[in-house]
Design a protein around this motif. Structure first.
Motif, PDB file in Angstrom:
ATOM      1  N   PRO A  36      22.198  47.901  37.215  1.00  0.00           N
ATOM      2  CA  PRO A  36      22.566  49.258  36.799  1.00  0.00           C
ATOM      3  C   PRO A  36      22.297  50.350  37.846  1.00  0.00           C
ATOM      4  N   ASP A  37      21.176  50.266  38.555  1.00  0.00           N
ATOM      5  CA  ASP A  37      20.846  51.304  39.537  1.00  0.00           C
ATOM      6  C   ASP A  37      21.354  50.987  40.937  1.00  0.00           C
ATOM      7  N   ASN A  38      21.790  49.756  41.145  1.00  0.00           N
ATOM      8  CA  ASN A  38      22.250  49.339  42.467  1.00  0.00           C
ATOM      9  C   ASN A  38      23.328  48.273  42.284  1.00  0.00           C
ATOM     10  N   PRO A  39      24.560  48.673  41.910  1.00  0.00           N
ATOM     11  CA  PRO A  39      25.583  47.675  41.564  1.00  0.00           C
ATOM     12  C   PRO A  39      25.999  46.808  42.754  1.00  0.00           C
ATOM     13  N   VAL A  40      25.973  45.502  42.523  1.00  0.00           N
ATOM     14  CA  VAL A  40      26.441  44.536  43.521  1.00  0.00           C
ATOM     15  C   VAL A  40      27.295  43.490  42.800  1.00  0.00           C
ATOM     16  N   MET A  41      28.175  42.857  43.538  1.00  0.00           N
ATOM     17  CA  MET A  41      28.996  41.803  42.961  1.00  0.00           C
ATOM     18  C   MET A  41      28.149  40.537  42.816  1.00  0.00           C
ATOM     19  N   PRO A  42      28.104  39.961  41.606  1.00  0.00           N
ATOM     20  CA  PRO A  42      27.326  38.721  41.428  1.00  0.00           C
ATOM     21  C   PRO A  42      27.895  37.575  42.278  1.00  0.00           C
ATOM     22  N   GLY A  43      27.000  36.772  42.809  1.00  0.00           N
ATOM     23  CA  GLY A  43      27.423  35.631  43.620  1.00  0.00           C
ATOM     24  C   GLY A  43      28.317  34.669  42.863  1.00  0.00           C
ATOM     25  N   VAL A  44      28.081  34.514  41.564  1.00  0.00           N
ATOM     26  CA  VAL A  44      28.908  33.613  40.773  1.00  0.00           C
ATOM     27  C   VAL A  44      30.365  34.084  40.744  1.00  0.00           C
ATOM     28  N   MET A  45      30.595  35.388  40.856  1.00  0.00           N
ATOM     29  CA  MET A  45      31.967  35.900  40.873  1.00  0.00           C
ATOM     30  C   MET A  45      32.633  35.605  42.230  1.00  0.00           C
ATOM     31  N   ILE A  46      31.851  35.628  43.294  1.00  0.00           N
ATOM     32  CA  ILE A  46      32.393  35.227  44.605  1.00  0.00           C
ATOM     33  C   ILE A  46      32.736  33.746  44.566  1.00  0.00           C
ATOM     34  N   ALA A  47      31.882  32.946  43.934  1.00  0.00           N
ATOM     35  CA  ALA A  47      32.172  31.514  43.785  1.00  0.00           C
ATOM     36  C   ALA A  47      33.449  31.315  42.979  1.00  0.00           C
ATOM     37  N   GLU A  48      33.681  32.157  41.976  1.00  0.00           N
ATOM     38  CA  GLU A  48      34.917  32.072  41.188  1.00  0.00           C
ATOM     39  C   GLU A  48      36.137  32.369  42.049  1.00  0.00           C
ATOM     40  N   ILE A  49      36.024  33.342  42.941  1.00  0.00           N
ATOM     41  CA  ILE A  49      37.141  33.626  43.866  1.00  0.00           C
ATOM     42  C   ILE A  49      37.405  32.396  44.734  1.00  0.00           C
ATOM     43  N   PHE A  50      36.340  31.759  45.214  1.00  0.00           N
ATOM     44  CA  PHE A  50      36.495  30.532  46.008  1.00  0.00           C
ATOM     45  C   PHE A  50      37.277  29.484  45.211  1.00  0.00           C
ATOM     46  N   GLY A  51      36.885  29.289  43.966  1.00  0.00           N
ATOM     47  CA  GLY A  51      37.552  28.296  43.126  1.00  0.00           C
ATOM     48  C   GLY A  51      39.009  28.638  42.887  1.00  0.00           C
ATOM     49  N   GLN A  52      39.292  29.894  42.565  1.00  0.00           N
ATOM     50  CA  GLN A  52      40.679  30.281  42.303  1.00  0.00           C
ATOM     51  C   GLN A  52      41.525  30.180  43.564  1.00  0.00           C
ATOM     52  N   ALA A  53      40.991  30.618  44.700  1.00  0.00           N
ATOM     53  CA  ALA A  53      41.742  30.521  45.958  1.00  0.00           C
ATOM     54  C   ALA A  53      42.045  29.061  46.285  1.00  0.00           C
ATOM     55  N   SER A  54      41.068  28.185  46.095  1.00  0.00           N
ATOM     56  CA  SER A  54      41.255  26.756  46.391  1.00  0.00           C
ATOM     57  C   SER A  54      42.290  26.137  45.461  1.00  0.00           C
ATOM     58  N   GLU A  55      42.280  26.522  44.192  1.00  0.00           N
ATOM     59  CA  GLU A  55      43.282  25.988  43.264  1.00  0.00           C
ATOM     60  C   GLU A  55      44.671  26.537  43.595  1.00  0.00           C
ATOM     61  N   TYR A  56      44.759  27.810  43.995  1.00  0.00           N
ATOM     62  CA  TYR A  56      46.058  28.341  44.435  1.00  0.00           C
ATOM     63  C   TYR A  56      46.576  27.548  45.635  1.00  0.00           C
ATOM     64  N   LEU A  57      45.684  27.201  46.558  1.00  0.00           N
ATOM     65  CA  LEU A  57      46.085  26.396  47.716  1.00  0.00           C
ATOM     66  C   LEU A  57      46.681  25.068  47.258  1.00  0.00           C
ATOM     67  N   SER A  58      46.002  24.390  46.345  1.00  0.00           N
ATOM     68  CA  SER A  58      46.505  23.098  45.861  1.00  0.00           C
ATOM     69  C   SER A  58      47.802  23.262  45.075  1.00  0.00           C
ATOM     70  N   LEU A  59      47.874  24.288  44.226  1.00  0.00           N
ATOM     71  CA  LEU A  59      49.084  24.527  43.442  1.00  0.00           C
ATOM     72  C   LEU A  59      50.272  24.807  44.358  1.00  0.00           C
ATOM     73  N   LEU A  60      50.070  25.632  45.364  1.00  0.00           N
ATOM     74  CA  LEU A  60      51.180  25.936  46.281  1.00  0.00           C
ATOM     75  C   LEU A  60      51.569  24.708  47.102  1.00  0.00           C
ATOM     76  N   ASN A  61      50.588  23.881  47.478  1.00  0.00           N
ATOM     77  CA  ASN A  61      50.920  22.627  48.163  1.00  0.00           C
ATOM     78  C   ASN A  61      51.745  21.722  47.255  1.00  0.00           C
ATOM     79  N   ASP A  62      51.335  21.607  45.978  1.00  0.00           N
ATOM     80  CA  ASP A  62      52.106  20.815  45.013  1.00  0.00           C
ATOM     81  C   ASP A  62      53.524  21.373  44.881  1.00  0.00           C
ATOM     82  N   TYR A  63      53.618  22.691  44.826  1.00  0.00           N
ATOM     83  CA  TYR A  63      54.917  23.348  44.706  1.00  0.00           C
ATOM     84  C   TYR A  63      55.797  23.010  45.919  1.00  0.00           C
TER      85      TYR A  63
END
Length: 173
Positions: A36-63
């Motif tokens: 609340p006093d010092n907002p930062v992005m949680p590391g788990v959300m950065i990990a989620e971006i990693f996961g989504q980016a990696s799945e987009y890579l695989s989906l586009l390769n499949d496409y």
């Protein structure tokens, strides 16, 4: 929750890669409570971006493979995919590929090296390192804010055809 604002680059193939952008906003739902006093992005959300980016890579390769099979034309760059996805056939093809495969992600050896705060723009790159015959895809991932490495590590994605998973008793929505 979608964590990728934009795909800025994609290279298909066995050593393919993708680069995505996420703009971190003050009104992102996970920011106010962390902290609340010092907002930062949680590391788990950065990990989620990693996961989504990696799945987009695989989906586009499949496409790309499905497109080549259907048309006989190879897609070699991101602009070609963008144009092909704007056609009715392209839209149907990517939706069919999205439905055909299900996956489960795991993060491995993620290191967090730089704080990400609201107002930052994160550039995430995921590169396919290897895929084995059991359906495990290994990606090297990194997140940068400007010239600072915010995080890096590996993402492992188990990908399997939906019908095969359902035949083995997996409950899939």
């Amino acid at each position: 929750m979608f964590m990728v604002d934009r795909i800025v680059d994609f290279s298909p193939g066995e050593q393919g890669s993708i680069t995505v952008i996420k703009h971190v906003a003050f009104n992102d739902p996970y920011i106010p409570g962390h902290f609340p006093d010092n907002p930062v992005m949680p590391g788990v959300m950065i990990a989620e971006i990693f996961g989504q980016a990696s799945e987009y890579l695989s989906l586009l390769n499949d496409y790309c493979h499905a497109h080549e099979k259907a048309t006989g034309m190879t897609i070699k760059k991101f602009d070609d995919i963008s144009r092909s996805l704007q056609t009715p056939e392209g839209s149907e093809r990517v939706l069919a590929e999205r439905y055909r495969i299900v996956g489960f992600l795991a993060a491995q050896d993620l290191k967090f090296k730089h704080v990400v705060v609201p107002g930052d723009t994160i550039e995430v790159t995921s590169q396919l390192d290897m895929a084995d015959s059991n359906g495990f895809y290994h990606y090297n991932v990194n997140a940068r804010v400007g010239r600072h490495v915010a995080s890096q590590g590996k993402i492992i994605n188990f990908r399997v055809e939906r019908s095969r998973a359902e035949n083995r008793g997996a409950m899939i929505n």
